[in-house]
Structures are given as C-alpha cells and as structure tokens.
Motif scaffolding. Sequence first.
Motif, PDB file in Angstrom:
ATOM      1  N   LEU A 271      35.583  -9.661   7.043  1.00 18.53           N
ATOM      2  CA  LEU A 271      36.058 -10.925   6.462  1.00 18.53           C
ATOM      3  C   LEU A 271      35.342 -12.119   7.097  1.00 18.53           C
ATOM      4  O   LEU A 271      34.916 -13.039   6.383  1.00 18.53           O
ATOM      5  N   ILE A 272      35.238 -12.118   8.406  1.00 18.50           N
ATOM      6  CA  ILE A 272      34.569 -13.231   9.086  1.00 18.50           C
ATOM      7  C   ILE A 272      33.094 -13.294   8.697  1.00 18.50           C
ATOM      8  O   ILE A 272      32.563 -14.368   8.418  1.00 18.50           O
ATOM      9  N   GLY A 273      32.436 -12.140   8.635  1.00 20.25           N
ATOM     10  CA  GLY A 273      31.027 -12.111   8.231  1.00 20.25           C
ATOM     11  C   GLY A 273      30.826 -12.630   6.816  1.00 20.25           C
ATOM     12  O   GLY A 273      29.955 -13.465   6.560  1.00 20.25           O
ATOM     13  N   PHE A 274      31.650 -12.154   5.891  1.00 14.89           N
ATOM     14  CA  PHE A 274      31.558 -12.637   4.524  1.00 14.89           C
ATOM     15  C   PHE A 274      31.875 -14.120   4.447  1.00 14.89           C
ATOM     16  O   PHE A 274      31.201 -14.876   3.754  1.00 14.89           O
ATOM     17  N   GLY A 275      32.903 -14.542   5.176  1.00 14.55           N
ATOM     18  CA  GLY A 275      33.299 -15.946   5.143  1.00 14.55           C
ATOM     19  C   GLY A 275      32.194 -16.874   5.604  1.00 14.55           C
ATOM     20  O   GLY A 275      31.952 -17.917   5.004  1.00 14.55           O
ATOM     21  N   ILE A 276      31.504 -16.499   6.669  1.00 13.51           N
ATOM     22  CA  ILE A 276      30.412 -17.332   7.186  1.00 13.51           C
ATOM     23  C   ILE A 276      29.236 -17.342   6.220  1.00 13.51           C
ATOM     24  O   ILE A 276      28.676 -18.392   5.916  1.00 13.51           O
ATOM     25  N   LEU A 277      28.863 -16.173   5.725  1.00 15.70           N
ATOM     26  CA  LEU A 277      27.703 -16.088   4.832  1.00 15.70           C
ATOM     27  C   LEU A 277      27.948 -16.725   3.468  1.00 15.70           C
ATOM     28  O   LEU A 277      27.004 -17.148   2.807  1.00 15.70           O
ATOM     29  N   ALA A 278      29.198 -16.792   3.040  1.00 15.01           N
ATOM     30  CA  ALA A 278      29.511 -17.315   1.709  1.00 15.01           C
ATOM     31  C   ALA A 278      30.075 -18.733   1.746  1.00 15.01           C
ATOM     32  O   ALA A 278      30.740 -19.152   0.812  1.00 15.01           O
ATOM     33  N   LEU A 279      29.821 -19.459   2.823  1.00 13.77           N
ATOM     34  CA  LEU A 279      30.334 -20.831   2.897  1.00 13.77           C
ATOM     35  C   LEU A 279      29.778 -21.685   1.769  1.00 13.77           C
ATOM     36  O   LEU A 279      28.640 -21.505   1.381  1.00 13.77           O
ATOM     37  N   PRO A 280      30.533 -22.589   1.215  1.00 16.41           N
ATOM     38  CA  PRO A 280      31.923 -22.953   1.414  1.00 16.41           C
ATOM     39  C   PRO A 280      32.896 -22.071   0.634  1.00 16.41           C
ATOM     40  O   PRO A 280      34.092 -22.112   0.888  1.00 16.41           O
ATOM     41  N   LEU A 281      32.407 -21.242  -0.280  1.00 16.14           N
ATOM     42  CA  LEU A 281      33.285 -20.347  -1.038  1.00 16.14           C
ATOM     43  C   LEU A 281      34.027 -19.383  -0.121  1.00 16.14           C
ATOM     44  O   LEU A 281      35.146 -18.971  -0.410  1.00 16.14           O
TER      45      LEU A 281
ATOM     46  N   TYR B 269      27.853 -22.871  -5.488  1.00 13.34           N
ATOM     47  CA  TYR B 269      29.144 -22.476  -4.932  1.00 13.34           C
ATOM     48  C   TYR B 269      29.022 -21.967  -3.505  1.00 13.34           C
ATOM     49  O   TYR B 269      29.999 -21.855  -2.805  1.00 13.34           O
ATOM     50  N   THR B 270      27.817 -21.617  -3.068  1.00 10.54           N
ATOM     51  CA  THR B 270      27.565 -21.251  -1.671  1.00 10.54           C
ATOM     52  C   THR B 270      26.237 -21.880  -1.252  1.00 10.54           C
ATOM     53  O   THR B 270      25.444 -22.302  -2.084  1.00 10.54           O
ATOM     54  N   PHE B 271      25.992 -21.909   0.049  1.00 13.40           N
ATOM     55  CA  PHE B 271      24.722 -22.461   0.520  1.00 13.40           C
ATOM     56  C   PHE B 271      23.543 -21.613   0.053  1.00 13.40           C
ATOM     57  O   PHE B 271      22.478 -22.143  -0.250  1.00 13.40           O
ATOM     58  N   VAL B 272      23.732 -20.303  -0.023  1.00 14.57           N
ATOM     59  CA  VAL B 272      22.655 -19.418  -0.481  1.00 14.57           C
ATOM     60  C   VAL B 272      22.340 -19.700  -1.948  1.00 14.57           C
ATOM     61  O   VAL B 272      21.171 -19.751  -2.344  1.00 14.57           O
ATOM     62  N   CYS B 273      23.364 -19.909  -2.751  1.00 12.42           N
ATOM     63  CA  CYS B 273      23.141 -20.250  -4.153  1.00 12.42           C
ATOM     64  C   CYS B 273      22.424 -21.594  -4.262  1.00 12.42           C
ATOM     65  O   CYS B 273      21.543 -21.770  -5.096  1.00 12.42           O
ATOM     66  N   TRP B 274      22.799 -22.541  -3.416  1.00 10.91           N
ATOM     67  CA  TRP B 274      22.130 -23.841  -3.418  1.00 10.91           C
ATOM     68  C   TRP B 274      20.647 -23.671  -3.086  1.00 10.91           C
ATOM     69  O   TRP B 274      19.788 -24.306  -3.705  1.00 10.91           O
ATOM     70  N   LEU B 275      20.338 -22.800  -2.110  1.00 15.05           N
ATOM     71  CA  LEU B 275      18.932 -22.557  -1.777  1.00 15.05           C
ATOM     72  C   LEU B 275      18.183 -21.971  -2.971  1.00 15.05           C
ATOM     73  O   LEU B 275      17.045 -22.340  -3.235  1.00 15.05           O
ATOM     74  N   TYR B 276      18.831 -21.067  -3.715  1.00 13.00           N
ATOM     75  CA  TYR B 276      18.185 -20.506  -4.897  1.00 13.00           C
ATOM     76  C   TYR B 276      17.971 -21.576  -5.963  1.00 13.00           C
ATOM     77  O   TYR B 276      16.881 -21.708  -6.513  1.00 13.00           O
ATOM     78  N   CYS B 277      19.010 -22.344  -6.257  1.00 12.37           N
ATOM     79  CA  CYS B 277      18.909 -23.362  -7.305  1.00 12.37           C
ATOM     80  C   CYS B 277      17.958 -24.491  -6.920  1.00 12.37           C
ATOM     81  O   CYS B 277      17.455 -25.197  -7.792  1.00 12.37           O
ATOM     82  N   SER B 278      17.718 -24.668  -5.635  1.00 10.37           N
ATOM     83  CA  SER B 278      16.805 -25.718  -5.188  1.00 10.37           C
ATOM     84  C   SER B 278      15.353 -25.263  -5.126  1.00 10.37           C
ATOM     85  O   SER B 278      14.451 -26.090  -5.087  1.00 10.37           O
ATOM     86  N   THR B 279      15.142 -23.942  -5.098  1.00 10.36           N
ATOM     87  CA  THR B 279      13.778 -23.431  -4.966  1.00 10.36           C
ATOM     88  C   THR B 279      13.393 -22.433  -6.060  1.00 10.36           C
ATOM     89  O   THR B 279      12.207 -22.233  -6.303  1.00 10.36           O
ATOM     90  N   TYR B 280      14.366 -21.785  -6.669  1.00 12.48           N
ATOM     91  CA  TYR B 280      14.169 -20.677  -7.618  1.00 12.48           C
ATOM     92  C   TYR B 280      13.430 -19.511  -6.982  1.00 12.48           C
ATOM     93  O   TYR B 280      12.790 -18.717  -7.661  1.00 12.48           O
ATOM     94  N   ASP B 281      13.514 -19.399  -5.667  1.00 11.94           N
ATOM     95  CA  ASP B 281      12.931 -18.264  -4.963  1.00 11.94           C
ATOM     96  C   ASP B 281      13.907 -17.098  -5.063  1.00 11.94           C
ATOM     97  O   ASP B 281      15.056 -17.191  -4.647  1.00 11.94           O
ATOM     98  N   VAL B 282      13.457 -15.985  -5.611  1.00 10.97           N
ATOM     99  CA  VAL B 282      14.322 -14.843  -5.909  1.00 10.97           C
ATOM    100  C   VAL B 282      14.980 -14.267  -4.654  1.00 10.97           C
ATOM    101  O   VAL B 282      16.064 -13.698  -4.731  1.00 10.97           O
ATOM    102  N   ILE B 283      14.373 -14.450  -3.501  1.00 11.42           N
ATOM    103  CA  ILE B 283      14.963 -13.907  -2.272  1.00 11.42           C
ATOM    104  C   ILE B 283      16.357 -14.471  -2.035  1.00 11.42           C
ATOM    105  O   ILE B 283      17.246 -13.772  -1.551  1.00 11.42           O
ATOM    106  N   TRP B 284      16.594 -15.728  -2.398  1.00 10.46           N
ATOM    107  CA  TRP B 284      17.916 -16.329  -2.192  1.00 10.46           C
ATOM    108  C   TRP B 284      18.935 -15.779  -3.172  1.00 10.46           C
ATOM    109  O   TRP B 284      20.099 -15.611  -2.838  1.00 10.46           O
ATOM    110  N   SER B 285      18.516 -15.465  -4.372  1.00 10.79           N
ATOM    111  CA  SER B 285      19.420 -14.834  -5.332  1.00 10.79           C
ATOM    112  C   SER B 285      19.770 -13.423  -4.875  1.00 10.79           C
ATOM    113  O   SER B 285      20.924 -12.994  -4.953  1.00 10.79           O
ATOM    114  N   ASN B 286      18.777 -12.699  -4.381  1.00  7.87           N
ATOM    115  CA  ASN B 286      19.034 -11.360  -3.848  1.00  7.87           C
ATOM    116  C   ASN B 286      19.970 -11.423  -2.643  1.00  7.87           C
ATOM    117  O   ASN B 286      20.853 -10.576  -2.486  1.00  7.87           O
ATOM    118  N   ALA B 287      19.799 -12.438  -1.795  1.00  9.03           N
ATOM    119  CA  ALA B 287      20.690 -12.613  -0.649  1.00  9.03           C
ATOM    120  C   ALA B 287      22.119 -12.871  -1.121  1.00  9.03           C
ATOM    121  O   ALA B 287      23.079 -12.373  -0.520  1.00  9.03           O
TER     122      ALA B 287
END
Length: 95
Positions: A69-79, A25-43
């Motif tokens: 709002l802008i900070g959250f919006g950018i970090l949580a793209l596309p959600l 649902y976000t690029f950070v989640c995609w990074l976690y699901c693609s690597t299972y590196d816990v740092i992305w889940s923590n992010a």
Amino acid sequence: MLGWTTYCRFLWPKLYPPTWNAPAYTFVCWLYCSTYDVIWSNAAYVIALLGAIATILIVQRTRGTKYALIGFGILALPLGLPALYEGSRRTRSES
C-alpha cells in the motif's frame, strides 16, 4: 488507474508540441502527457499493477500488505494518497 492510463495513452488527443500543463491523475501520467514518451505510460501500467496486487493482498489479509500500500501510494501520487494513508495507518497499528 488502468482505465485512465489506457485512455491517456490511446484515446487522448495528443497536442504537438506536448505542453507542461496537460491534465493528469498521477505524476507519472503527467510525465507521459508532457512528453509522450512511452516509458512513462508503461511505468503507469506497472504502478497500476502494483495497486492491483496490493488490493489482492488486502482481500487475502496477507502479511506485508502495508508495504504494498505504501509503495503504491508513493508511486501513484496524488491519486495514491488514500493508499498511502491506509498503509501508514496499518504500520502504526501493528507497531
């Protein structure tokens, strides 16, 4: 976002090896699901916390809400597209 991050980290059946086309649902989640590196889940948790803070700032009508709002919006793209839109709308209306 907190619920989806928790589900993805603890309940989602993890494929081995991780694949690049995991649902996310976000690029950070995609990074976690693609690597299972816990740092992305923590992010993702930190980004969700920023979203909660932005929500509290909106409710309290605090100055500087547009930046949260802008900070959250950018970090949580596309959600985060709705938050990014609202933050940019508030920036234009205050100028």
